[in-house]
Design an enzyme around this catalytic site. Sequence first.
Site, PDB file in Angstrom:
ATOM      1  N   TYR A 113      31.047  33.052  17.638  1.00 18.92           N
ATOM      2  CA  TYR A 113      30.117  34.103  17.226  1.00 18.92           C
ATOM      3  C   TYR A 113      29.611  34.810  18.478  1.00 18.92           C
ATOM      4  O   TYR A 113      29.045  34.171  19.367  1.00 18.92           O
ATOM      5  CB  TYR A 113      28.931  33.550  16.437  1.00 18.92           C
ATOM      6  CG  TYR A 113      27.970  34.649  16.051  1.00 18.92           C
ATOM      7  CD1 TYR A 113      28.244  35.494  14.981  1.00 18.92           C
ATOM      8  CD2 TYR A 113      26.817  34.887  16.796  1.00 18.92           C
ATOM      9  CE1 TYR A 113      27.390  36.544  14.655  1.00 18.92           C
ATOM     10  CE2 TYR A 113      25.957  35.934  16.473  1.00 18.92           C
ATOM     11  CZ  TYR A 113      26.251  36.751  15.399  1.00 18.92           C
ATOM     12  OH  TYR A 113      25.407  37.791  15.080  1.00 18.92           O
TER      13      TYR A 113
ATOM     14  N   ASP B  99      29.728  33.777  27.376  1.00 21.50           N
ATOM     15  CA  ASP B  99      28.634  34.306  26.558  1.00 21.50           C
ATOM     16  C   ASP B  99      27.536  33.253  26.507  1.00 21.50           C
ATOM     17  O   ASP B  99      27.571  32.338  25.696  1.00 21.50           O
ATOM     18  CB  ASP B  99      29.156  34.638  25.160  1.00 21.50           C
ATOM     19  CG  ASP B  99      28.049  35.124  24.224  1.00 21.50           C
ATOM     20  OD1 ASP B  99      26.878  35.127  24.646  1.00 21.50           O
ATOM     21  OD2 ASP B  99      28.371  35.493  23.080  1.00 21.50           O
TER      22      ASP B  99
ATOM     23  N   LYS C 270      18.614  36.502  24.147  1.00 21.83           N
ATOM     24  CA  LYS C 270      17.797  35.442  23.523  1.00 21.83           C
ATOM     25  C   LYS C 270      16.694  34.887  24.451  1.00 21.83           C
ATOM     26  O   LYS C 270      15.659  35.511  24.584  1.00 21.83           O
ATOM     27  CB  LYS C 270      18.703  34.344  22.980  1.00 21.83           C
ATOM     28  CG  LYS C 270      19.542  34.862  21.813  1.00 21.83           C
ATOM     29  CD  LYS C 270      20.069  33.772  20.900  1.00 21.83           C
ATOM     30  CE  LYS C 270      20.534  34.338  19.589  1.00 21.83           C
ATOM     31  NZ  LYS C 270      21.969  34.319  19.376  1.00 21.83           N
TER      32      LYS C 270
ATOM     33  N   TYR D 222      20.680  39.222   7.177  1.00 21.71           N
ATOM     34  CA  TYR D 222      21.308  38.007   6.645  1.00 21.71           C
ATOM     35  C   TYR D 222      20.598  37.487   5.405  1.00 21.71           C
ATOM     36  O   TYR D 222      20.396  36.296   5.255  1.00 21.71           O
ATOM     37  CB  TYR D 222      21.347  36.915   7.736  1.00 21.71           C
ATOM     38  CG  TYR D 222      22.481  37.112   8.701  1.00 21.71           C
ATOM     39  CD1 TYR D 222      23.758  36.702   8.364  1.00 21.71           C
ATOM     40  CD2 TYR D 222      22.279  37.736   9.928  1.00 21.71           C
ATOM     41  CE1 TYR D 222      24.825  36.907   9.230  1.00 21.71           C
ATOM     42  CE2 TYR D 222      23.337  37.951  10.797  1.00 21.71           C
ATOM     43  CZ  TYR D 222      24.605  37.532  10.441  1.00 21.71           C
ATOM     44  OH  TYR D 222      25.659  37.732  11.301  1.00 21.71           O
TER      45      TYR D 222
END
Length: 421
Positions: free
Chosen positions: A142, A234, A263, A15
């Site tokens: 996302y 999610d 995560k 990114y």
Amino acid sequence: MTLSERDLKVIWHPYTQMQTAAPPVGIVRGEGACLYDEDNKCYVDAVSSWWVNIHGHAHPYIAAKVAEQLQKLEHVIFAGFTHQSAVELAERLLQIIPNNQRKVFYSDNGSTAVEVAIKMCLQYWYNRGGQRTKIIAFKNAYHGDTFGAMAVSARSAFTNAFEKLLFEVEFIDLPNQENIEELKARITALKNETACFIFEPLVLGSGGMLMYEAAYLDELIAHCQAENIFTIADEVFTGFGRTGKAFACDYMQRQPDIMCFSKGLTGGTMALGVTTCTQHIYDAFLSDDRLKTLFHGHSFTANPVACAAALASMDLFGDPLTAQHIQRITESHRQFVLQLQGQQRIKAVRQTGTILAMEWETGSQTSYFSNLRDTLYQYFLNAGIILRPLGNVVYILPPYCITNEQLNYIYSTILQALQTI
Ligand SMILES: *Cc1c(COP(=O)(O)O)cnc(C)c1O
């Protein structure tokens, strides 16, 4: 040469527009909410290093457990073999997530956890002999950067180059009082071709920390289940305390059919992905016919070291002190929200648990590429704070061990930025 100079010769960053981006900051160690550069300058990690870190950096307990695991077993093929840490992690995870979840499938990260979830749903219908290929997702969603995960994510600047290759997805608005009946009608109209509905529960992270109410998500889940459409929560970002409860799904009455985690799963120590599902979905893959197998796996599936880190992180997560920290941050954010209320340059403030987001007035465009974003990013970096605005949305989601002093420093720097930028 500094780390940063050596880096630029050999590394391509995620990114990052390498031509215009500022050189990366070389980090040599971390402790608590602080990351230290080569000059020993502390950066307060207000974004938990891309939302993964929950107990602070280089946590000694996790480090010890990881070291212990490394000396016992570093890795083993996970087809045909198993190991202590994978089994224990699956057992313990199933104890704390919604109790309709019965099986744990391991992978490597959040994107792969989503890929597996989608494949489970699509192949469920395939195995049952009736193909369903449509997927419903939220606008601004996302779910990751691999192709399947990208396909169920919002079409945006991130996906432009690949758009033609992404499978078709039905994107719906976030639910609210006004549109809930209309959304349900749309789902009903699609029911015969739709395999699943995937969503980020309560908070759409990368989409700009967009928040919506659990009650309406509950209604959507109930409706999908009534129409035989699987629901995939999610929780890659929202899991492990971020929203104030252990999981965002704990705010709801209804339980999703599939859940994704990554995560915070390892406390932000190592890459690991988990997809869990109901017995019903699992059973659709049981057969004498070997073609009904879920043909998915990664070389490092259920890596023992990553599982050990996750177990250590879960020990810390279970400590009442962690719940107190989450409560403290939530309360502290709430006070800061009051302070922001009178600020002219703040268009909107949103909070869910330890996640605080504020939308800055830009005058014109509000996009990921707004110049304000770069200005703010540099301003905070100079002040020794890592805040990485999503366009004009500045958000704070710190490791739970962040001190009140560090939190107040972040708040006061934001207030200063509001005066000076
Ligand atoms: C970050 C994220 C992912 C992707 O996880 P990676 O580990 O970066 O591949 C998926 N879903 C959500 C909600 C996320 O925030």
